[in-house]
Structure formats: C-alpha cells, structure tokens
Design a protein around this motif. Structure first.
Motif, PDB file in Angstrom:
ATOM      1  N   ALA A 186       0.817  -1.218   0.000  1.00 23.04           N
ATOM      2  CA  ALA A 186       0.000   0.000   0.000  1.00 23.04           C
ATOM      3  C   ALA A 186       0.848   1.263   0.000  1.00 23.04           C
ATOM      4  O   ALA A 186       1.863   1.347   0.691  1.00 23.04           O
ATOM      5  CB  ALA A 186      -0.918  -0.002   1.219  1.00 23.04           C
ATOM      6  N   GLN A 187       0.408   2.245  -0.791  1.00 25.44           N
ATOM      7  CA  GLN A 187       1.035   3.561  -0.779  1.00 25.44           C
ATOM      8  C   GLN A 187       0.271   4.515   0.151  1.00 25.44           C
ATOM      9  O   GLN A 187      -0.679   4.103   0.816  1.00 25.44           O
ATOM     10  CB  GLN A 187       1.081   4.137  -2.197  1.00 25.44           C
ATOM     11  N   LYS A 188       0.664   5.768   0.145  1.00 31.22           N
ATOM     12  CA  LYS A 188       0.108   6.740   1.085  1.00 31.22           C
ATOM     13  C   LYS A 188      -1.410   6.867   0.981  1.00 31.22           C
ATOM     14  O   LYS A 188      -2.100   6.974   2.007  1.00 31.22           O
ATOM     15  CB  LYS A 188       0.756   8.108   0.851  1.00 31.22           C
ATOM     16  N   ASP A 189      -1.956   6.849  -0.236  1.00 35.44           N
ATOM     17  CA  ASP A 189      -3.390   7.068  -0.416  1.00 35.44           C
ATOM     18  C   ASP A 189      -4.152   5.801  -0.791  1.00 35.44           C
ATOM     19  O   ASP A 189      -5.311   5.870  -1.202  1.00 35.44           O
ATOM     20  CB  ASP A 189      -3.625   8.136  -1.493  1.00 35.44           C
ATOM     21  N   THR A 190      -3.528   4.640  -0.654  1.00 33.22           N
ATOM     22  CA  THR A 190      -4.206   3.383  -0.979  1.00 33.22           C
ATOM     23  C   THR A 190      -5.348   3.129  -0.001  1.00 33.22           C
ATOM     24  O   THR A 190      -5.188   3.281   1.212  1.00 33.22           O
ATOM     25  CB  THR A 190      -3.221   2.201  -0.928  1.00 33.22           C
ATOM     26  N   LEU A 191      -6.497   2.727  -0.545  1.00 35.36           N
ATOM     27  CA  LEU A 191      -7.638   2.324   0.273  1.00 35.36           C
ATOM     28  C   LEU A 191      -7.622   0.800   0.394  1.00 35.36           C
ATOM     29  O   LEU A 191      -7.581   0.096  -0.618  1.00 35.36           O
ATOM     30  CB  LEU A 191      -8.948   2.782  -0.363  1.00 35.36           C
ATOM     31  N   ILE A 192      -7.651   0.305   1.608  1.00 37.89           N
ATOM     32  CA  ILE A 192      -7.664  -1.135   1.859  1.00 37.89           C
ATOM     33  C   ILE A 192      -9.054  -1.521   2.334  1.00 37.89           C
ATOM     34  O   ILE A 192      -9.560  -0.970   3.322  1.00 37.89           O
ATOM     35  CB  ILE A 192      -6.612  -1.521   2.916  1.00 37.89           C
ATOM     36  N   VAL A 193      -9.689  -2.454   1.643  1.00 39.20           N
ATOM     37  CA  VAL A 193     -11.059  -2.864   1.939  1.00 39.20           C
ATOM     38  C   VAL A 193     -11.045  -4.329   2.376  1.00 39.20           C
ATOM     39  O   VAL A 193     -10.673  -5.202   1.606  1.00 39.20           O
ATOM     40  CB  VAL A 193     -11.971  -2.687   0.709  1.00 39.20           C
ATOM     41  N   ILE A 194     -11.449  -4.585   3.612  1.00 36.00           N
ATOM     42  CA  ILE A 194     -11.449  -5.940   4.160  1.00 36.00           C
ATOM     43  C   ILE A 194     -12.869  -6.281   4.607  1.00 36.00           C
ATOM     44  O   ILE A 194     -13.428  -5.602   5.475  1.00 36.00           O
ATOM     45  CB  ILE A 194     -10.480  -6.061   5.350  1.00 36.00           C
ATOM     46  N   GLU A 195     -13.437  -7.325   4.022  1.00 30.91           N
ATOM     47  CA  GLU A 195     -14.792  -7.755   4.382  1.00 30.91           C
ATOM     48  C   GLU A 195     -14.708  -9.056   5.170  1.00 30.91           C
ATOM     49  O   GLU A 195     -14.066 -10.016   4.742  1.00 30.91           O
ATOM     50  CB  GLU A 195     -15.643  -7.954   3.127  1.00 30.91           C
ATOM     51  N   VAL A 196     -15.351  -9.075   6.349  1.00 32.07           N
ATOM     52  CA  VAL A 196     -15.286 -10.246   7.230  1.00 32.07           C
ATOM     53  C   VAL A 196     -16.670 -10.533   7.816  1.00 32.07           C
ATOM     54  O   VAL A 196     -17.494  -9.641   7.964  1.00 32.07           O
ATOM     55  CB  VAL A 196     -14.299 -10.009   8.399  1.00 32.07           C
ATOM     56  N   PRO A 197     -16.928 -11.802   8.190  1.00 28.90           N
ATOM     57  CA  PRO A 197     -18.125 -12.083   8.990  1.00 28.90           C
ATOM     58  C   PRO A 197     -18.009 -11.315  10.303  1.00 28.90           C
ATOM     59  O   PRO A 197     -16.930 -11.254  10.906  1.00 28.90           O
ATOM     60  CB  PRO A 197     -18.063 -13.598   9.217  1.00 28.90           C
ATOM     61  N   TYR A 198     -19.124 -10.743  10.757  1.00 31.33           N
ATOM     62  CA  TYR A 198     -19.079  -9.833  11.904  1.00 31.33           C
ATOM     63  C   TYR A 198     -19.433 -10.578  13.194  1.00 31.33           C
ATOM     64  O   TYR A 198     -20.493 -11.192  13.301  1.00 31.33           O
ATOM     65  CB  TYR A 198     -20.042  -8.682  11.661  1.00 31.33           C
ATOM     66  N   LEU A 199     -18.540 -10.506  14.165  1.00 30.49           N
ATOM     67  CA  LEU A 199     -18.708 -11.213  15.428  1.00 30.49           C
ATOM     68  C   LEU A 199     -20.007 -10.854  16.137  1.00 30.49           C
ATOM     69  O   LEU A 199     -20.693 -11.727  16.685  1.00 30.49           O
ATOM     70  CB  LEU A 199     -17.517 -10.917  16.343  1.00 30.49           C
ATOM     71  N   VAL A 200     -20.370  -9.582  16.152  1.00 34.90           N
ATOM     72  CA  VAL A 200     -21.570  -9.147  16.874  1.00 34.90           C
ATOM     73  C   VAL A 200     -22.819  -9.806  16.299  1.00 34.90           C
ATOM     74  O   VAL A 200     -23.709 -10.231  17.038  1.00 34.90           O
ATOM     75  CB  VAL A 200     -21.690  -7.608  16.846  1.00 34.90           C
ATOM     76  N   ASP A 201     -22.894  -9.931  14.971  1.00 35.04           N
ATOM     77  CA  ASP A 201     -24.042 -10.598  14.357  1.00 35.04           C
ATOM     78  C   ASP A 201     -24.066 -12.078  14.725  1.00 35.04           C
ATOM     79  O   ASP A 201     -25.130 -12.656  14.959  1.00 35.04           O
ATOM     80  CB  ASP A 201     -23.992 -10.446  12.832  1.00 35.04           C
ATOM     81  N   LEU A 202     -22.885 -12.698  14.753  1.00 34.54           N
ATOM     82  CA  LEU A 202     -22.798 -14.110  15.114  1.00 34.54           C
ATOM     83  C   LEU A 202     -23.370 -14.344  16.511  1.00 34.54           C
ATOM     84  O   LEU A 202     -24.153 -15.274  16.727  1.00 34.54           O
ATOM     85  CB  LEU A 202     -21.343 -14.565  15.040  1.00 34.54           C
ATOM     86  N   LEU A 203     -22.983 -13.492  17.458  1.00 38.09           N
ATOM     87  CA  LEU A 203     -23.460 -13.635  18.829  1.00 38.09           C
ATOM     88  C   LEU A 203     -24.944 -13.271  18.949  1.00 38.09           C
ATOM     89  O   LEU A 203     -25.720 -13.995  19.581  1.00 38.09           O
ATOM     90  CB  LEU A 203     -22.634 -12.757  19.768  1.00 38.09           C
ATOM     91  N   ARG A 204     -25.331 -12.162  18.344  1.00 40.92           N
ATOM     92  CA  ARG A 204     -26.705 -11.676  18.479  1.00 40.92           C
ATOM     93  C   ARG A 204     -27.712 -12.636  17.860  1.00 40.92           C
ATOM     94  O   ARG A 204     -28.787 -12.877  18.421  1.00 40.92           O
ATOM     95  CB  ARG A 204     -26.831 -10.294  17.828  1.00 40.92           C
ATOM     96  N   ASN A 205     -27.364 -13.197  16.690  1.00 41.43           N
ATOM     97  CA  ASN A 205     -28.304 -14.049  15.958  1.00 41.43           C
ATOM     98  C   ASN A 205     -28.054 -15.541  16.152  1.00 41.43           C
ATOM     99  O   ASN A 205     -28.661 -16.361  15.468  1.00 41.43           O
ATOM    100  CB  ASN A 205     -28.242 -13.709  14.467  1.00 41.43           C
TER     101      ASN A 205
END
Length: 205
Positions: A81-100
């Motif tokens: 990554a350079q100075k202005d690179t946007l990093i996009v990381i998509e993951v299963p969300y822990l809060v949804d796992l617990l709540r549902n």
C-alpha cells in the motif's frame, strides 16, 4: 476464477492483480486476470509490488477469518500500500454471530471472528487505521473495514465501537445448545412417526 477482478476491470480499473492460494487459477489467467498462486505473504506481496508499484485499492473479501497471522497480514499490506491506498477488508461480523446465534457459521477454516475492537487493537501500533466501516447483511452479517495509512490526508469517519459483554458468550452457548436440542427432538419425533427425513449439506453455506 477472476470474476470479481474482471468486473473491476470492466468498470474502470486500469489494471488488476489477484493473489489466491488455489491451484486452479488457469480460468482467471486465461481471461486476462493475472493471478499469483499463493498466500498473501512476503513473497506474493513483493511480486505484487513489482507488478503494480502504484495501487489505489486493495480488496480482501472474506479471507481474513482464515488467516492465522494477522500481524503478518498487516506487514504485507504495508509492503504493497502507498500513502493514499484504500484497503477494503470484508469479514463475517462477530456481533451478528453472537446476536443471531449463528453457530452454523463456525467451522474449522474460520480461525477468528472479527469485531471493530479487534481490528482497532491489531492496528494500534501499525502504519494503518480504520478509516470507515460499513455493515452488510450478507453471510448472516458482514463488516467491511476500510483502512488507510496514518499519514493519509483523508479524515477518518466516526467509528461506533461495539460493546460485547462477556456474558454474551454464555448466552450464545445456551441458545445454540437449545436450538441443537430442539432440532434433534424434531428429527427423532418425525422418525418415530415414520416420516422421511432428507439432509443436504452445502460447503461454506
């Protein structure tokens, strides 16, 4: 198969490069999507940096939960990554796992379940920070983390830190066990009445 990167290329990306440990990357490469066969490690990061010295966006969709070395992952991002690179990381969300009570999304290839606080802790002494987060309902609830370098001029958005009480894990355990017991009771009752029961399994949901 390079489908996602092909979509990016057809919608304005000047060039794209894939990194994937799957050995059957021929369809992607045959369609013009150059793909490196390997994990995202120091070697593949160095190859990627040589092939694409200027990177605007790095995308990691539903792969971080499979990684056993988060700090190494961040170090390799730092190499690409350079100075202005946007990093996009998509993951299963822990809060949804617990709540549902989504215990069916827990399986051997998922080494971790991610929250905003865990990513914040990971990045505390790194070159990156959370720039924004977006919540999606896909896969029972997913969080998209957008990271940027600390020296990036763009101002980060306000990030709502979640509160996960330790008892949430106990509640999750009890609700999951109740659902399992209920399913067993239903199946045994149906079998006792001579009903036909069919099972269907699908890998990764």
């Amino acid at each position: 198969d390079g489908h996602f990167l092909k979509f990016c290329k057809e919608h304005g990306a000047e060039s794209v490069l894939g990194i994937d440990p799957a050995t059957n990357l021929k369809p992607a490469n045959d369609s013009g999507i150059i793909s490196i066969c390997g994990m995202f490690d120091g070697i593949s990061a160095a190859i990627a940096h040589t092939a694409m010295p200027k990177v605007d966006v790095i995308v990691a969709r539903h792969v971080m939960a499979h990684i056993d070395d988060w700090q190494g992952f961040v170090r390799h991002l730092d190499a690409v990554a350079q100075k202005d690179t946007l990093i996009v990381i998509e993951v299963p969300y822990l809060v949804d796992l617990l709540r549902n009570c989504e215990f069916d999304s827990v399986y051997s290839e998922h080494l971790s379940y991610v929250s905003i606080r865990s990513i914040e802790a990971l990045l505390k002494h790194s070159a990156f920070h959370i720039h924004n987060v977006v919540h999606f309902p896909i896969h029972g609830g997913a969080m998209v983390f957008m990271l940027r370098r600390n020296d990036c001029a763009k101002q980060p958005c306000w990030i709502p830190f979640e509160q996960i009480h330790p008892t949430a894990w106990d509640d999750f355990t009890l609700r999951a066990q109740r659902r399992i017991d209920d399913l067993r009771f239903r199946v045994r009752t149906m079998a006792a009445y001579g009903m036909t029961i069919a099972g269907y399994g699908a890998s990764a949901k």
